[in-house]
Scaffold this motif. Sequence first.
Motif, PDB file in Angstrom:
ATOM      1  N   GLY A  33       0.813  -1.210   0.000  1.00  0.00           N
ATOM      2  CA  GLY A  33       0.000   0.000   0.000  1.00  0.00           C
ATOM      3  C   GLY A  33       0.840   1.251   0.000  1.00  0.00           C
ATOM      4  O   GLY A  33       0.521   2.235  -0.674  1.00  0.00           O
ATOM      5  N   GLY A  34       1.954   1.248   0.757  1.00  0.00           N
ATOM      6  CA  GLY A  34       2.851   2.401   0.727  1.00  0.00           C
ATOM      7  C   GLY A  34       3.459   2.613  -0.648  1.00  0.00           C
ATOM      8  O   GLY A  34       3.554   3.752  -1.133  1.00  0.00           O
ATOM      9  N   ALA A  35       3.859   1.506  -1.290  1.00  0.00           N
ATOM     10  CA  ALA A  35       4.389   1.619  -2.660  1.00  0.00           C
ATOM     11  C   ALA A  35       3.329   2.136  -3.619  1.00  0.00           C
ATOM     12  O   ALA A  35       3.612   2.935  -4.514  1.00  0.00           O
ATOM     13  CB  ALA A  35       4.905   0.248  -3.113  1.00  0.00           C
ATOM     14  N   TYR A  36       2.081   1.687  -3.416  1.00  0.00           N
ATOM     15  CA  TYR A  36       0.994   2.163  -4.265  1.00  0.00           C
ATOM     16  C   TYR A  36       0.775   3.664  -4.106  1.00  0.00           C
ATOM     17  O   TYR A  36       0.576   4.386  -5.093  1.00  0.00           O
ATOM     18  CB  TYR A  36      -0.292   1.415  -3.924  1.00  0.00           C
ATOM     19  N   LEU A  37       0.798   4.166  -2.862  1.00  0.00           N
ATOM     20  CA  LEU A  37       0.610   5.598  -2.639  1.00  0.00           C
ATOM     21  C   LEU A  37       1.726   6.412  -3.284  1.00  0.00           C
ATOM     22  O   LEU A  37       1.483   7.477  -3.869  1.00  0.00           O
ATOM     23  CB  LEU A  37       0.539   5.883  -1.141  1.00  0.00           C
ATOM     24  N   LEU A  38       2.978   5.930  -3.187  1.00  0.00           N
ATOM     25  CA  LEU A  38       4.087   6.629  -3.834  1.00  0.00           C
ATOM     26  C   LEU A  38       3.893   6.655  -5.348  1.00  0.00           C
ATOM     27  O   LEU A  38       4.130   7.682  -6.008  1.00  0.00           O
ATOM     28  CB  LEU A  38       5.404   5.948  -3.479  1.00  0.00           C
ATOM     29  N   TRP A  39       3.446   5.535  -5.900  1.00  0.00           N
ATOM     30  CA  TRP A  39       3.201   5.485  -7.342  1.00  0.00           C
ATOM     31  C   TRP A  39       2.066   6.432  -7.731  1.00  0.00           C
ATOM     32  O   TRP A  39       2.133   7.121  -8.750  1.00  0.00           O
ATOM     33  CB  TRP A  39       2.858   4.051  -7.737  1.00  0.00           C
ATOM     34  N   LEU A  40       1.028   6.478  -6.895  1.00  0.00           N
ATOM     35  CA  LEU A  40      -0.107   7.348  -7.178  1.00  0.00           C
ATOM     36  C   LEU A  40       0.316   8.819  -7.163  1.00  0.00           C
ATOM     37  O   LEU A  40      -0.074   9.600  -8.027  1.00  0.00           O
ATOM     38  CB  LEU A  40      -1.211   7.106  -6.142  1.00  0.00           C
ATOM     39  N   LEU A  41       1.137   9.191  -6.181  1.00  0.00           N
ATOM     40  CA  LEU A  41       1.624  10.568  -6.113  1.00  0.00           C
ATOM     41  C   LEU A  41       2.511  10.895  -7.311  1.00  0.00           C
ATOM     42  O   LEU A  41       2.440  11.991  -7.875  1.00  0.00           O
ATOM     43  CB  LEU A  41       2.398  10.782  -4.804  1.00  0.00           C
TER      44      LEU A  41
END
Length: 345
Positions: free
Chosen positions: A327-335
Amino acid sequence: MRPAHVLRLPAGLTLRGSARSVLVVALLLAACALLCAVTVLTGTYKITTEGALGVLAGDGTRLDRFIVLGQRLPRVAAALLVGAALGLSGALFQSLSRNPLGSPDIVGFTTGSATGALVALLVGVGGLSVQAGALLGGLGTAAVVHLFTLVRGAGGNRLVLTGIAVGAMLASVNDFLLTRADLEAAENAKTWLHGSLNAISWPQVVPLGFCLLLLVPPALATARPLRLMEMGGDVAAGLGVPVGRVRMSVLLLGVGLTGAAIAAAGPIGFLALAAPQLARRLTRTPGIAPVAALAMGATLLTGADLLAQRLLAPFQIPVGLVTGVLGGAYLLWLLATDGRRRRTG
């Protein structure tokens, strides 16, 4: 509003007519089946495909039956059901709030369910079960958030900000409950708070499946009015949508799905946040796709639990830790993608 615009709405809002959405759901279900097969057939105890099929047919050794029917199949079933419940609840809340951050773990409903479950685990009020505590905690949190958003409606940033505030307060309550418990109970509760499928069995899976059987059909039935409400409450009301009733139904259904998932596996973070957005990007629908989000949630949690079992084998880590990293990796990708889109736009 011009008549031509009204006539174009059904074509843009109908998920069923999208061949791409059907293809994405089919591929996700195929990925689920593959992950389930790998989970059942691999591990510290090796079993062949023929041996697993023999167990399912009623044959096989006693050890094979214990491993397949008593350990691996209930875990796989729990991963599928919990992932589906969280993916669908995330889709409901994100569509209702019209915000990609409007998932139950962000707006406090997951924390509230965890509070209710912790009260049942550590305090034992009136013999309250963990399942009932999780459901009551989620419903109570939803009621508080809804009361705070009642003036302007439970949509947009207001729902998200109110939920974050309530969730932060409840997180402090959870920490207080842990500090007041004895050491052994606090350790067990802390492990449960990470979200885990390590010790799950059929007695936890069967009630979860029954809950989803009751909640998923009406939740999917809200997809069309929710799509209309994404254009705004006034527009949806003008098109004949009972906005208040749909809003309350979605809140209750979403909390019910979240509470059922947490009661079975503990709070598993980020899954309800990421699954609807990933499904939306794959299907390229104008709004949240609940069926694809359900399938995406099941696929993500089944894959994450397989990693939790195999990364440090023979030791098994809580699946919530794996989803937290993903989920943290997903948020970084989303940003990163959002920033790139703004620069190019």
